[in-house]
Motif scaffolding. Structure first.
Motif, PDB file in Angstrom:
ATOM      1  N   LEU A 141       0.911  -1.201  -0.013  1.00 61.40           N
ATOM      2  CA  LEU A 141       0.186  -0.014   0.011  1.00 61.40           C
ATOM      3  C   LEU A 141       0.854   1.288  -0.096  1.00 61.40           C
ATOM      4  CD1 LEU A 141      -2.974   1.395   0.302  1.00 61.40           C
ATOM      5  CD2 LEU A 141      -2.761   1.027   2.446  1.00 61.40           C
ATOM      6  N   LYS A 142       0.526   2.119  -0.981  1.00 62.42           N
ATOM      7  CA  LYS A 142       1.480   3.425  -1.066  1.00 62.42           C
ATOM      8  C   LYS A 142       0.925   4.465  -0.446  1.00 62.42           C
ATOM      9  CE  LYS A 142       4.581   1.038  -3.796  1.00 62.42           C
ATOM     10  NZ  LYS A 142       5.183   0.241  -3.228  1.00 62.42           N
ATOM     11  N   GLU A 143      -0.277   4.572  -0.645  1.00 57.81           N
ATOM     12  CA  GLU A 143      -1.090   6.003  -0.105  1.00 57.81           C
ATOM     13  C   GLU A 143      -2.061   5.438   1.225  1.00 57.81           C
ATOM     14  OE1 GLU A 143      -1.759   9.660   0.625  1.00 57.81           O
ATOM     15  OE2 GLU A 143      -0.362   9.230  -0.672  1.00 57.81           O
ATOM     16  N   PRO A 144      -1.529   5.892   2.434  1.00 58.01           N
ATOM     17  CA  PRO A 144      -2.688   5.527   3.801  1.00 58.01           C
ATOM     18  C   PRO A 144      -3.781   5.957   3.192  1.00 58.01           C
ATOM     19  CG  PRO A 144      -0.664   6.433   4.303  1.00 58.01           C
ATOM     20  CD  PRO A 144      -0.682   6.605   2.605  1.00 58.01           C
ATOM     21  N   ASP A 145      -4.358   7.189   2.519  1.00 57.88           N
ATOM     22  CA  ASP A 145      -5.569   7.546   2.354  1.00 57.88           C
ATOM     23  C   ASP A 145      -6.600   6.630   1.385  1.00 57.88           C
ATOM     24  OD1 ASP A 145      -5.481   9.788   3.655  1.00 57.88           O
ATOM     25  OD2 ASP A 145      -4.851  10.943   1.984  1.00 57.88           O
ATOM     26  N   TYR A 146      -5.892   5.447   0.715  1.00 58.59           N
ATOM     27  CA  TYR A 146      -6.611   4.740   0.023  1.00 58.59           C
ATOM     28  C   TYR A 146      -6.831   3.395   0.615  1.00 58.59           C
ATOM     29  CZ  TYR A 146      -6.050   8.211  -3.655  1.00 58.59           C
ATOM     30  OH  TYR A 146      -6.068   9.291  -4.384  1.00 58.59           O
ATOM     31  N   PHE A 147      -6.291   3.387   1.989  1.00 64.98           N
ATOM     32  CA  PHE A 147      -6.439   2.089   2.515  1.00 64.98           C
ATOM     33  C   PHE A 147      -7.925   1.441   2.524  1.00 64.98           C
ATOM     34  CE2 PHE A 147      -7.845  -0.544   6.416  1.00 64.98           C
ATOM     35  CZ  PHE A 147      -6.702  -1.437   6.336  1.00 64.98           C
ATOM     36  N   LEU A 148      -8.983   1.812   2.729  1.00 69.28           N
ATOM     37  CA  LEU A 148      -9.909   1.204   2.331  1.00 69.28           C
ATOM     38  C   LEU A 148     -10.425   0.733   1.024  1.00 69.28           C
ATOM     39  CD1 LEU A 148     -12.622   3.165   5.108  1.00 69.28           C
ATOM     40  CD2 LEU A 148     -11.615   0.860   5.224  1.00 69.28           C
ATOM     41  N   THR A 149     -10.268   1.585   0.149  1.00 72.73           N
ATOM     42  CA  THR A 149     -10.201   1.145  -1.336  1.00 72.73           C
ATOM     43  C   THR A 149      -9.492  -0.020  -1.660  1.00 72.73           C
ATOM     44  OG1 THR A 149     -10.785   3.661  -1.965  1.00 72.73           O
ATOM     45  CG2 THR A 149      -9.864   1.960  -3.738  1.00 72.73           C
ATOM     46  N   TRP A 150      -8.113  -0.098  -0.961  1.00 71.70           N
ATOM     47  CA  TRP A 150      -7.139  -1.273  -1.381  1.00 71.70           C
ATOM     48  C   TRP A 150      -7.717  -2.395  -0.562  1.00 71.70           C
ATOM     49  CZ3 TRP A 150      -4.285  -3.547   2.851  1.00 71.70           C
ATOM     50  CH2 TRP A 150      -3.476  -4.390   2.500  1.00 71.70           C
ATOM     51  N   PHE A 151      -8.251  -2.297   0.693  1.00 73.95           N
ATOM     52  CA  PHE A 151      -8.925  -3.343   1.382  1.00 73.95           C
ATOM     53  C   PHE A 151     -10.247  -3.969   0.761  1.00 73.95           C
ATOM     54  CE2 PHE A 151     -11.137  -5.562   4.551  1.00 73.95           C
ATOM     55  CZ  PHE A 151     -10.107  -6.712   5.231  1.00 73.95           C
ATOM     56  N   CYS A 152     -11.036  -2.934   0.228  1.00 72.63           N
ATOM     57  CA  CYS A 152     -12.191  -3.536  -0.461  1.00 72.63           C
ATOM     58  C   CYS A 152     -11.752  -4.129  -1.593  1.00 72.63           C
ATOM     59  CB  CYS A 152     -13.459  -2.608  -0.554  1.00 72.63           C
ATOM     60  SG  CYS A 152     -13.920  -1.949   1.070  1.00 72.63           S
ATOM     61  N   THR A 153     -10.738  -3.882  -2.084  1.00 73.36           N
ATOM     62  CA  THR A 153     -10.377  -4.534  -3.506  1.00 73.36           C
ATOM     63  C   THR A 153      -9.908  -5.721  -3.235  1.00 73.36           C
ATOM     64  OG1 THR A 153      -9.814  -2.348  -4.473  1.00 73.36           O
ATOM     65  CG2 THR A 153      -8.856  -4.415  -5.527  1.00 73.36           C
ATOM     66  N   ILE A 154      -9.421  -6.035  -2.110  1.00 81.24           N
ATOM     67  CA  ILE A 154      -9.011  -7.570  -1.637  1.00 81.24           C
ATOM     68  C   ILE A 154     -10.231  -8.169  -1.468  1.00 81.24           C
ATOM     69  CG2 ILE A 154      -7.573  -8.965   0.046  1.00 81.24           C
ATOM     70  CD1 ILE A 154      -5.666  -6.490   0.467  1.00 81.24           C
ATOM     71  N   MET A 155     -11.256  -7.752  -0.774  1.00 84.80           N
ATOM     72  CA  MET A 155     -12.527  -8.465  -0.384  1.00 84.80           C
ATOM     73  C   MET A 155     -13.122  -8.511  -1.683  1.00 84.80           C
ATOM     74  SD  MET A 155     -14.258  -6.927   3.043  1.00 84.80           S
ATOM     75  CE  MET A 155     -14.773  -5.369   2.272  1.00 84.80           C
ATOM     76  N   ALA A 156     -13.313  -7.840  -2.717  1.00 82.80           N
ATOM     77  CA  ALA A 156     -13.665  -8.079  -4.126  1.00 82.80           C
ATOM     78  C   ALA A 156     -13.220  -9.199  -4.635  1.00 82.80           C
ATOM     79  CB  ALA A 156     -13.926  -6.787  -5.089  1.00 82.80           C
ATOM     80  N   ARG A 157     -12.073  -9.570  -4.599  1.00 80.36           N
ATOM     81  CA  ARG A 157     -11.354 -10.631  -5.249  1.00 80.36           C
ATOM     82  C   ARG A 157     -11.720 -11.860  -4.661  1.00 80.36           C
ATOM     83  NH1 ARG A 157      -5.763  -7.434  -5.769  1.00 80.36           N
ATOM     84  NH2 ARG A 157      -6.146  -6.526  -7.767  1.00 80.36           N
ATOM     85  N   GLN A 158     -11.578 -11.779  -3.352  1.00 80.72           N
ATOM     86  CA  GLN A 158     -12.209 -12.860  -2.207  1.00 80.72           C
ATOM     87  C   GLN A 158     -13.770 -13.254  -2.473  1.00 80.72           C
ATOM     88  OE1 GLN A 158     -10.126 -14.772  -0.548  1.00 80.72           O
ATOM     89  NE2 GLN A 158      -8.467 -13.543  -0.942  1.00 80.72           N
ATOM     90  N   ALA A 159     -14.573 -12.200  -2.786  1.00 78.75           N
ATOM     91  CA  ALA A 159     -15.794 -12.342  -3.255  1.00 78.75           C
ATOM     92  C   ALA A 159     -16.068 -13.159  -4.377  1.00 78.75           C
ATOM     93  CB  ALA A 159     -16.752 -10.929  -3.241  1.00 78.75           C
ATOM     94  N   SER A 160     -15.173 -12.653  -5.445  1.00 75.48           N
ATOM     95  CA  SER A 160     -15.158 -13.119  -6.989  1.00 75.48           C
ATOM     96  C   SER A 160     -14.693 -14.587  -6.844  1.00 75.48           C
ATOM     97  CB  SER A 160     -14.046 -12.503  -7.830  1.00 75.48           C
ATOM     98  OG  SER A 160     -14.108 -13.065  -9.003  1.00 75.48           O
ATOM     99  N   LYS A 161     -13.901 -14.921  -5.802  1.00 73.28           N
ATOM    100  CA  LYS A 161     -13.491 -16.631  -5.703  1.00 73.28           C
ATOM    101  C   LYS A 161     -14.735 -17.219  -5.128  1.00 73.28           C
ATOM    102  CE  LYS A 161      -8.520 -15.716  -4.790  1.00 73.28           C
ATOM    103  NZ  LYS A 161      -7.330 -15.696  -4.172  1.00 73.28           N
ATOM    104  N   VAL A 162     -15.305 -16.645  -4.268  1.00 70.85           N
ATOM    105  CA  VAL A 162     -16.411 -17.318  -3.724  1.00 70.85           C
ATOM    106  C   VAL A 162     -17.659 -17.529  -4.644  1.00 70.85           C
ATOM    107  CG1 VAL A 162     -18.260 -17.208  -1.816  1.00 70.85           C
ATOM    108  CG2 VAL A 162     -15.990 -16.684  -1.350  1.00 70.85           C
ATOM    109  N   ILE A 163     -17.790 -16.692  -5.403  1.00 70.52           N
ATOM    110  CA  ILE A 163     -18.879 -16.508  -6.354  1.00 70.52           C
ATOM    111  C   ILE A 163     -18.726 -17.470  -7.486  1.00 70.52           C
ATOM    112  CG2 ILE A 163     -20.037 -15.256  -8.353  1.00 70.52           C
ATOM    113  CD1 ILE A 163     -19.926 -12.916  -6.248  1.00 70.52           C
ATOM    114  N   ASN A 164     -17.435 -17.470  -7.952  1.00 70.58           N
ATOM    115  CA  ASN A 164     -16.920 -18.740  -8.897  1.00 70.58           C
ATOM    116  C   ASN A 164     -17.161 -20.003  -8.061  1.00 70.58           C
ATOM    117  OD1 ASN A 164     -16.556 -16.681 -10.841  1.00 70.58           O
ATOM    118  ND2 ASN A 164     -14.331 -16.665 -10.107  1.00 70.58           N
ATOM    119  N   GLN A 165     -16.784 -20.345  -7.028  1.00 73.74           N
ATOM    120  CA  GLN A 165     -16.946 -21.370  -6.473  1.00 73.74           C
ATOM    121  C   GLN A 165     -18.421 -21.937  -6.403  1.00 73.74           C
ATOM    122  OE1 GLN A 165     -14.918 -21.085  -2.637  1.00 73.74           O
ATOM    123  NE2 GLN A 165     -12.855 -21.736  -3.274  1.00 73.74           N
ATOM    124  N   LYS A 166     -19.397 -21.079  -5.788  1.00 74.50           N
ATOM    125  CA  LYS A 166     -20.594 -21.293  -5.862  1.00 74.50           C
ATOM    126  C   LYS A 166     -21.263 -21.606  -7.335  1.00 74.50           C
ATOM    127  CE  LYS A 166     -22.088 -18.489  -2.077  1.00 74.50           C
ATOM    128  NZ  LYS A 166     -22.929 -17.564  -1.597  1.00 74.50           N
TER     129      LYS A 166
END
Length: 179
Positions: free
Chosen positions: A66-91
């Motif tokens: 993470l380069k810019e602290p102000d983008y922490f939540l965007t960065w974290f939500c991007t990680i969650m979106a990838r995880q959600a995509s994996k779960v959706i693909n498994q389903k």
């Protein structure tokens, strides 16, 4: 979410340097927002908690990127979106293997006077791929190209999912919902 306070920025900077306690504190401070986003991504409590947990583990491994602290939540939500995509693909794979409609969510929407509740219910009743694409596009302000890269699908697929998701929302909410 707006900008972080000075103390939150310090916590994020400490987390970037490897302080897992600081990462835990900033995640706890933003738990309500993170859970809400996870729920919107995936549509149910248990899976939302699972993707939050997986995203937390991934963030601990890659917080140093993470380069810019102000983008922490965007960065974290991007990680969650990838995880959600994996779960959706498994389903999707599980549904294809079982080839039954047993796991489909009912499309029955109650008519509430509160527009926000109507829209949230309509969005959560969508197929996973449409819900995730609409959520990334409208709630997270990702571009079609960014969604394509995030979900590793062609841009045309993202555009198709956006169109079909909007059409499904229009059908669920009614043609004149916003008129």
């Amino acid at each position: 979410m707006g900008k972080f306070s000075y103390s939150e920025n310090l916590l994020i900077k400490k987390a970037i340097k490897g302080d897992h306690n600081a990462l835990g504190k900033i995640l706890r401070k933003n738990h309500a927002y993170i859970y809400k986003m996870a729920y919107i991504y995936i549509g149910n409590k248990d899976d939302a908690l699972d993707i939050m947990q997986e995203a937390t583990i991934q963030s601990m491994k890659s917080i140093h990127t993470l380069k810019e602290p102000d983008y922490f939540l965007t960065w974290f939500c991007t990680i969650m979106a990838r995880q959600a995509s994996k779960v959706i693909n498994q389903k999707i794979k599980i549904r294809a293997l079982q080839n039954t409609s047993e796991f489909e969510e009912p499309a029955d929407l109650s008519k509430n006077t509160n527009q926000t509740i109507d829209v949230l219910e309509a969005v959560t009743s969508l197929e996973d791929k449409y819900r995730l694409t609409l959520q990334l596009y409208y709630y997270q302000d990702f571009s079609v190209k960014e969604i394509s890269e995030l979900l590793t699908v062609p841009e045309g697929t993202v555009k198709t999912n956006l169109k079909r998701g909007r059409d499904a929302l229009k059908r669920a909410l009614g043609e004149d919902y916003y008129v």
